[in-house]
Design an enzyme around this catalytic site. Structure first.
Site, PDB file in Angstrom:
ATOM      1  N   SER A  17       1.651   5.578  -0.403  1.00  0.00           N
ATOM      2  CA  SER A  17       0.908   5.594  -1.673  1.00  0.00           C
ATOM      3  C   SER A  17       0.110   4.329  -1.944  1.00  0.00           C
ATOM      4  O   SER A  17      -0.570   4.255  -2.978  1.00  0.00           O
ATOM      5  CB  SER A  17       1.863   5.870  -2.838  1.00  0.00           C
ATOM      6  OG  SER A  17       2.197   7.242  -2.876  1.00  0.00           O
ATOM      7  N   LYS A  42      -3.403   5.048  -2.827  1.00  0.00           N
ATOM      8  CA  LYS A  42      -3.918   5.311  -4.173  1.00  0.00           C
ATOM      9  C   LYS A  42      -4.666   4.119  -4.744  1.00  0.00           C
ATOM     10  O   LYS A  42      -5.410   4.271  -5.727  1.00  0.00           O
ATOM     11  CB  LYS A  42      -2.784   5.738  -5.094  1.00  0.00           C
ATOM     12  CG  LYS A  42      -2.165   7.087  -4.719  1.00  0.00           C
ATOM     13  CD  LYS A  42      -1.134   7.535  -5.730  1.00  0.00           C
ATOM     14  CE  LYS A  42      -0.530   8.881  -5.352  1.00  0.00           C
ATOM     15  NZ  LYS A  42       0.476   8.772  -4.276  1.00  0.00           N
ATOM     16  N   SER A  75       2.523   7.258  -9.454  1.00  0.00           N
ATOM     17  CA  SER A  75       2.071   7.524  -8.090  1.00  0.00           C
ATOM     18  C   SER A  75       2.007   9.030  -7.849  1.00  0.00           C
ATOM     19  O   SER A  75       2.371   9.523  -6.781  1.00  0.00           O
ATOM     20  CB  SER A  75       2.989   6.847  -7.060  1.00  0.00           C
ATOM     21  OG  SER A  75       2.347   6.726  -5.812  1.00  0.00           O
ATOM     22  N   LYS A  95       0.974  -1.999  -6.442  1.00  0.00           N
ATOM     23  CA  LYS A  95       1.231  -0.599  -6.079  1.00  0.00           C
ATOM     24  C   LYS A  95       2.323  -0.494  -5.029  1.00  0.00           C
ATOM     25  O   LYS A  95       2.320  -1.215  -4.028  1.00  0.00           O
ATOM     26  CB  LYS A  95      -0.063   0.039  -5.537  1.00  0.00           C
ATOM     27  CG  LYS A  95       0.044   1.550  -5.344  1.00  0.00           C
ATOM     28  CD  LYS A  95       0.095   2.266  -6.669  1.00  0.00           C
ATOM     29  CE  LYS A  95       0.483   3.739  -6.510  1.00  0.00           C
ATOM     30  NZ  LYS A  95       1.918   3.934  -6.180  1.00  0.00           N
TER      31      LYS A  95
END
Length: 346
Positions: free
Chosen positions: A35, A38, A95, A198
Protein backbone atom coordinates in the site's frame (compact mmCIF):
# COMPACT_ATOMS: atom_id res chain seq x y z
CA UNK A 1 0.94 -11.83 12.29
CA UNK A 2 4.29 -12.66 10.73
CA UNK A 3 4.89 -12.50 7.00
CA UNK A 4 7.04 -14.57 4.68
CA UNK A 5 8.37 -11.35 3.28
CA UNK A 6 10.67 -10.10 0.57
CA UNK A 7 14.23 -9.00 1.44
CA UNK A 8 14.56 -6.16 3.93
CA UNK A 9 15.47 -2.80 2.37
CA UNK A 10 15.73 0.67 3.89
CA UNK A 11 16.65 4.32 3.28
CA UNK A 12 17.22 7.26 5.64
CA UNK A 13 16.83 10.65 3.94
CA UNK A 14 17.27 14.27 5.00
CA UNK A 15 14.04 15.75 3.64
CA UNK A 16 15.44 19.29 3.55
CA UNK A 17 18.16 18.44 1.05
CA UNK A 18 17.13 15.09 -0.39
CA UNK A 19 20.46 13.63 0.76
CA UNK A 20 20.44 9.91 1.49
CA UNK A 21 22.13 9.62 4.88
CA UNK A 22 22.17 5.83 4.96
CA UNK A 23 20.72 3.00 2.92
CA UNK A 24 20.94 -0.76 2.58
CA UNK A 25 22.85 -2.22 -0.34
CA UNK A 26 19.57 -3.18 -2.02
CA UNK A 27 17.84 0.20 -1.64
CA UNK A 28 17.12 0.30 -5.40
CA UNK A 29 16.01 -3.35 -5.63
CA UNK A 30 12.60 -3.92 -7.22
CA UNK A 31 10.32 -5.06 -4.41
CA UNK A 32 6.60 -5.30 -3.66
CA UNK A 33 5.50 -1.86 -2.36
CA UNK A 34 2.07 -3.02 -1.10
CA UNK A 35 0.00 0.00 0.00
CA UNK A 36 2.94 2.39 -0.26
CA UNK A 37 1.54 2.44 -3.81
CA UNK A 38 -1.27 4.65 -2.53
CA UNK A 39 1.20 7.50 -2.05
CA UNK A 40 1.29 7.73 -5.85
CA UNK A 41 -2.49 7.35 -6.11
CA UNK A 42 -2.90 10.23 -3.68
CA UNK A 43 -0.18 12.32 -5.35
CA UNK A 44 -2.18 12.13 -8.59
CA UNK A 45 -5.43 12.85 -6.75
CA UNK A 46 -3.90 16.02 -5.27
CA UNK A 47 -2.50 16.95 -8.66
CA UNK A 48 -5.93 16.49 -10.25
CA UNK A 49 -7.47 18.79 -7.64
CA UNK A 50 -4.80 21.39 -8.37
CA UNK A 51 -5.40 21.06 -12.13
CA UNK A 52 -9.15 21.51 -11.76
CA UNK A 53 -9.84 18.04 -13.16
CA UNK A 54 -12.05 17.29 -10.16
CA UNK A 55 -13.10 18.91 -6.87
CA UNK A 56 -13.26 17.62 -3.33
CA UNK A 57 -17.05 17.74 -3.53
CA UNK A 58 -17.36 15.89 -6.84
CA UNK A 59 -19.67 12.90 -6.44
CA UNK A 60 -18.05 9.69 -7.66
CA UNK A 61 -20.20 6.69 -8.58
CA UNK A 62 -19.06 3.22 -7.52
CA UNK A 63 -18.95 0.50 -10.17
CA UNK A 64 -19.98 -3.12 -9.63
CA UNK A 65 -16.54 -4.39 -10.55
CA UNK A 66 -15.03 -2.72 -7.50
CA UNK A 67 -16.70 -5.19 -5.12
CA UNK A 68 -13.84 -7.61 -5.78
CA UNK A 69 -11.27 -5.24 -4.29
CA UNK A 70 -9.67 -7.05 -1.35
CA UNK A 71 -9.42 -5.70 2.21
CA UNK A 72 -8.73 -3.19 3.54
CA UNK A 73 -11.97 -1.59 2.31
CA UNK A 74 -14.13 1.42 2.98
CA UNK A 75 -17.21 -0.64 2.10
CA UNK A 76 -18.48 0.99 -1.08
CA UNK A 77 -21.52 -0.60 -2.75
CA UNK A 78 -22.18 -0.91 -6.46
CA UNK A 79 -23.98 2.18 -7.77
CA UNK A 80 -23.27 4.21 -4.63
CA UNK A 81 -22.04 7.80 -4.97
CA UNK A 82 -19.57 9.40 -2.60
CA UNK A 83 -17.63 12.67 -2.44
CA UNK A 84 -14.07 12.61 -3.75
CA UNK A 85 -12.80 14.00 -0.42
CA UNK A 86 -14.00 10.86 1.37
CA UNK A 87 -12.18 8.61 -1.08
CA UNK A 88 -8.95 10.50 -0.34
CA UNK A 89 -9.44 10.15 3.42
CA UNK A 90 -10.18 6.44 3.19
CA UNK A 91 -7.21 5.72 0.92
CA UNK A 92 -4.80 7.79 3.02
CA UNK A 93 -5.88 6.64 6.49
CA UNK A 94 -7.55 3.22 6.28
CA UNK A 95 -5.57 2.32 3.14
CA UNK A 96 -8.87 1.31 1.56
CA UNK A 97 -8.39 -0.54 -1.70
CA UNK A 98 -11.90 0.11 -2.99
CA UNK A 99 -11.37 3.84 -2.47
CA UNK A 100 -8.10 3.72 -4.40
CA UNK A 101 -9.86 2.05 -7.31
CA UNK A 102 -12.65 4.63 -7.15
CA UNK A 103 -10.08 7.45 -7.35
CA UNK A 104 -8.47 5.78 -10.36
CA UNK A 105 -11.75 5.33 -12.22
CA UNK A 106 -12.95 8.83 -11.38
CA UNK A 107 -9.83 10.40 -12.86
CA UNK A 108 -8.96 8.12 -15.78
CA UNK A 109 -11.97 5.89 -16.38
CA UNK A 110 -10.21 2.60 -15.67
CA UNK A 111 -7.48 1.06 -13.53
CA UNK A 112 -5.26 0.39 -16.56
CA UNK A 113 -5.47 3.99 -17.77
CA UNK A 114 -4.74 5.24 -14.28
CA UNK A 115 -1.70 2.93 -14.06
CA UNK A 116 -0.40 4.56 -17.23
CA UNK A 117 -0.68 7.94 -15.55
CA UNK A 118 1.01 6.59 -12.42
CA UNK A 119 3.98 5.39 -14.46
CA UNK A 120 4.21 8.69 -16.33
CA UNK A 121 4.30 10.54 -13.02
CA UNK A 122 6.88 8.13 -11.58
CA UNK A 123 9.17 8.78 -14.56
CA UNK A 124 8.75 12.54 -14.20
CA UNK A 125 9.64 12.39 -10.51
CA UNK A 126 12.72 10.26 -11.20
CA UNK A 127 11.54 6.92 -9.80
CA UNK A 128 13.80 4.67 -11.83
CA UNK A 129 13.04 1.31 -10.17
CA UNK A 130 9.25 1.54 -10.22
CA UNK A 131 6.41 0.25 -12.35
CA UNK A 132 2.74 0.33 -11.35
CA UNK A 133 -0.10 -1.95 -12.43
CA UNK A 134 -2.81 -0.79 -10.03
CA UNK A 135 -3.68 2.07 -7.64
CA UNK A 136 -3.83 0.02 -4.41
CA UNK A 137 -0.66 -2.10 -4.27
CA UNK A 138 -2.11 -5.59 -4.08
CA UNK A 139 0.48 -8.02 -5.41
CA UNK A 140 0.54 -8.13 -9.20
CA UNK A 141 3.15 -9.25 -11.70
CA UNK A 142 5.05 -6.21 -12.98
CA UNK A 143 4.02 -4.02 -10.02
CA UNK A 144 7.15 -3.04 -8.09
CA UNK A 145 9.13 -0.21 -6.55
CA UNK A 146 12.13 0.32 -4.27
CA UNK A 147 12.92 1.87 -0.91
CA UNK A 148 14.83 4.64 -2.67
CA UNK A 149 11.95 5.43 -5.04
CA UNK A 150 9.32 5.42 -2.30
CA UNK A 151 11.47 7.81 -0.28
CA UNK A 152 11.70 10.11 -3.26
CA UNK A 153 7.92 9.97 -3.69
CA UNK A 154 7.27 10.69 -0.01
CA UNK A 155 9.51 13.76 -0.17
CA UNK A 156 7.78 14.93 -3.34
CA UNK A 157 4.37 14.64 -1.67
CA UNK A 158 5.54 16.72 1.28
CA UNK A 159 6.91 19.58 -0.83
CA UNK A 160 4.45 19.60 -3.73
CA UNK A 161 1.21 19.41 -1.75
CA UNK A 162 1.68 20.92 1.72
CA UNK A 163 -2.00 21.88 1.74
CA UNK A 164 -2.93 18.17 1.66
CA UNK A 165 0.04 16.52 3.38
CA UNK A 166 -1.48 17.04 6.84
CA UNK A 167 -4.02 14.30 6.12
CA UNK A 168 -1.30 11.73 6.79
CA UNK A 169 -0.99 12.89 10.41
CA UNK A 170 -4.70 12.55 11.25
CA UNK A 171 -5.50 9.68 13.60
CA UNK A 172 -9.07 9.30 12.31
CA UNK A 173 -11.49 11.02 9.95
CA UNK A 174 -15.05 10.94 8.68
CA UNK A 175 -15.11 9.17 5.31
CA UNK A 176 -18.80 9.67 4.60
CA UNK A 177 -20.05 6.14 5.19
CA UNK A 178 -17.66 5.31 8.05
CA UNK A 179 -15.08 6.76 10.39
CA UNK A 180 -11.64 5.60 9.26
CA UNK A 181 -8.64 5.18 11.56
CA UNK A 182 -5.06 5.74 10.48
CA UNK A 183 -3.10 2.50 9.98
CA UNK A 184 0.03 4.44 11.01
CA UNK A 185 -1.24 5.39 14.50
CA UNK A 186 1.48 3.45 16.29
CA UNK A 187 4.25 5.55 14.75
CA UNK A 188 2.28 8.81 14.97
CA UNK A 189 1.51 8.26 18.66
CA UNK A 190 4.81 6.70 19.66
CA UNK A 191 7.48 8.83 18.00
CA UNK A 192 8.06 12.48 18.89
CA UNK A 193 7.70 14.77 15.88
CA UNK A 194 6.02 12.13 13.67
CA UNK A 195 3.53 13.45 11.11
CA UNK A 196 3.21 10.75 8.41
CA UNK A 197 3.18 9.06 6.06
CA UNK A 198 2.02 5.56 4.78
CA UNK A 199 2.01 1.92 5.82
CA UNK A 200 1.80 -1.12 3.56
CA UNK A 201 1.35 -4.85 4.01
CA UNK A 202 0.84 -7.96 1.90
CA UNK A 203 2.11 -11.47 2.49
CA UNK A 204 4.54 -11.07 -0.40
CA UNK A 205 5.77 -7.62 0.64
CA UNK A 206 5.89 -7.98 4.40
CA UNK A 207 5.37 -4.88 6.53
CA UNK A 208 6.42 -1.67 4.79
CA UNK A 209 6.43 1.92 5.99
CA UNK A 210 7.48 5.28 4.64
CA UNK A 211 7.63 7.52 7.72
CA UNK A 212 8.43 11.18 8.34
CA UNK A 213 9.18 13.22 11.45
CA UNK A 214 10.51 16.69 12.28
CA UNK A 215 12.44 17.89 15.32
CA UNK A 216 13.89 21.38 15.78
CA UNK A 217 13.71 22.15 12.08
CA UNK A 218 15.35 18.88 11.01
CA UNK A 219 13.01 16.64 8.97
CA UNK A 220 13.87 12.98 8.41
CA UNK A 221 12.21 10.43 6.14
CA UNK A 222 12.65 6.67 6.52
CA UNK A 223 11.43 3.91 4.23
CA UNK A 224 11.68 0.35 5.53
CA UNK A 225 10.41 -2.53 3.38
CA UNK A 226 10.21 -6.26 4.03
CA UNK A 227 9.78 -6.28 7.83
CA UNK A 228 8.45 -9.53 9.29
CA UNK A 229 5.82 -8.09 11.65
CA UNK A 230 4.17 -4.79 12.54
CA UNK A 231 6.20 -4.68 15.76
CA UNK A 232 9.45 -5.31 13.90
CA UNK A 233 8.49 -2.57 11.44
CA UNK A 234 7.83 -0.04 14.19
CA UNK A 235 11.02 -0.86 16.09
CA UNK A 236 13.11 -0.72 12.93
CA UNK A 237 11.69 2.63 11.81
CA UNK A 238 12.24 4.16 15.26
CA UNK A 239 15.86 2.95 15.18
CA UNK A 240 16.41 4.40 11.71
CA UNK A 241 14.70 7.67 12.58
CA UNK A 242 16.90 8.11 15.65
CA UNK A 243 19.95 7.43 13.51
CA UNK A 244 18.80 9.95 10.92
CA UNK A 245 18.44 12.71 13.50
CA UNK A 246 21.95 11.92 14.78
CA UNK A 247 23.48 12.01 11.30
CA UNK A 248 21.68 15.04 9.85
CA UNK A 249 23.25 18.48 10.34
CA UNK A 250 21.34 20.85 12.60
CA UNK A 251 21.18 23.44 9.85
CA UNK A 252 20.89 22.83 6.14
CA UNK A 253 19.62 24.81 3.19
CA UNK A 254 16.28 23.51 1.94
CA UNK A 255 16.40 22.31 -1.66
CA UNK A 256 12.86 21.77 -2.92
CA UNK A 257 12.49 19.07 -5.57
CA UNK A 258 11.33 20.25 -8.97
CA UNK A 259 7.71 19.70 -9.84
CA UNK A 260 7.38 16.98 -12.48
CA UNK A 261 7.36 18.06 -16.11
CA UNK A 262 5.57 15.48 -18.22
CA UNK A 263 6.78 14.16 -21.56
CA UNK A 264 5.08 11.34 -23.50
CA UNK A 265 6.33 7.82 -22.83
CA UNK A 266 6.15 4.65 -24.90
CA UNK A 267 3.08 3.41 -23.01
CA UNK A 268 1.14 6.69 -23.17
CA UNK A 269 -2.11 6.60 -25.13
CA UNK A 270 -3.13 10.23 -25.06
CA UNK A 271 -2.47 13.71 -23.80
CA UNK A 272 -4.26 16.57 -22.13
CA UNK A 273 -5.20 17.38 -18.56
CA UNK A 274 -5.40 13.71 -17.58
CA UNK A 275 -1.73 13.32 -18.41
CA UNK A 276 -0.71 15.63 -15.58
CA UNK A 277 0.09 19.29 -15.33
CA UNK A 278 -0.36 21.22 -18.57
CA UNK A 279 2.92 22.44 -20.03
CA UNK A 280 2.48 25.72 -21.93
CA UNK A 281 5.19 26.48 -24.44
CA UNK A 282 6.36 30.06 -24.84
CA UNK A 283 5.89 30.74 -28.54
CA UNK A 284 5.75 34.54 -28.54
CA UNK A 285 9.00 36.28 -29.57
CA UNK A 286 10.99 37.53 -26.63
CA UNK A 287 13.31 39.84 -28.61
CA UNK A 288 12.85 42.24 -31.52
CA UNK A 289 13.66 40.85 -34.95
CA UNK A 290 14.97 44.24 -36.00
CA UNK A 291 18.73 44.70 -35.38
CA UNK A 292 20.02 47.56 -33.31
CA UNK A 293 21.41 50.61 -35.06
CA UNK A 294 25.07 50.21 -35.82
CA UNK A 295 27.48 52.74 -34.24
CA UNK A 296 28.35 55.49 -36.64
CA UNK A 297 31.68 57.31 -37.01
CA UNK A 298 31.84 60.18 -34.52
CA UNK A 299 29.36 58.57 -32.06
CA UNK A 300 30.60 58.95 -28.48
CA UNK A 301 30.50 55.82 -26.24
CA UNK A 302 27.66 55.82 -23.71
CA UNK A 303 28.25 56.26 -19.98
CA UNK A 304 26.95 52.69 -19.39
CA UNK A 305 29.47 51.23 -21.81
CA UNK A 306 32.35 53.15 -20.21
CA UNK A 307 31.30 51.99 -16.71
CA UNK A 308 31.03 48.35 -17.85
CA UNK A 309 34.52 48.46 -19.42
CA UNK A 310 36.00 49.93 -16.24
CA UNK A 311 34.36 47.25 -14.09
CA UNK A 312 35.69 44.49 -16.35
CA UNK A 313 39.23 45.89 -16.23
CA UNK A 314 39.08 46.16 -12.43
CA UNK A 315 37.97 42.51 -12.11
CA UNK A 316 40.83 41.28 -14.31
CA UNK A 317 43.38 43.21 -12.22
CA UNK A 318 41.93 41.79 -8.96
CA UNK A 319 42.11 38.22 -10.36
CA UNK A 320 45.79 38.71 -11.24
CA UNK A 321 46.58 40.02 -7.76
CA UNK A 322 44.57 37.46 -5.71
CA UNK A 323 43.66 34.22 -7.56
CA UNK A 324 40.72 32.27 -6.17
CA UNK A 325 41.35 29.34 -3.83
CA UNK A 326 40.53 25.83 -5.02
CA UNK A 327 37.76 24.27 -2.94
CA UNK A 328 37.73 20.46 -2.85
CA UNK A 329 35.12 19.75 -0.12
CA UNK A 330 31.74 21.13 0.87
CA UNK A 331 31.64 24.32 2.92
CA UNK A 332 30.66 22.37 6.02
CA UNK A 333 33.88 20.35 5.88
CA UNK A 334 32.04 17.08 5.30
CA UNK A 335 31.45 15.37 1.94
CA UNK A 336 28.47 16.75 0.07
CA UNK A 337 26.99 13.25 0.01
CA UNK A 338 27.90 10.09 1.84
CA UNK A 339 26.82 6.53 1.20
CA UNK A 340 26.82 4.28 4.24
CA UNK A 341 25.65 0.81 3.43
CA UNK A 342 24.18 -1.98 5.46
CA UNK A 343 21.40 -0.71 7.74
CA UNK A 344 20.53 -3.51 10.10
CA UNK A 345 19.42 -6.91 8.93
CA UNK A 346 16.29 -8.64 7.73
Amino acid sequence: MRAVAQPYSAVIMDVRTGEVLQETDNSTARLHPASLTKMMTLYIAFEALENGEITLDTRVRDLAARRCAAPSRLGLRAGQTISFRYLIRAAALRSANDSAVAIAEALEGSVSAFATRMNRTARAIGMTSTHFRNPHGLTSEGHYSSARDMSRLGRQLYFDFPQYYNIFSRRSEDAGIATVNNTNRRFLNGYRGADGIKTGFTSAAGYNLTAMAERNGVRILVTAMGNRSSTARYNRVVELMDRGFRLAPRRAAVHRPSRPSYVPGSDDRGSGVAAGRVIRLQTAPTTSRFPRRRPQPGDAPSDDLIAALRDGIDEVIEDIREPDELVEVADSGRPARRFVRGIGGG
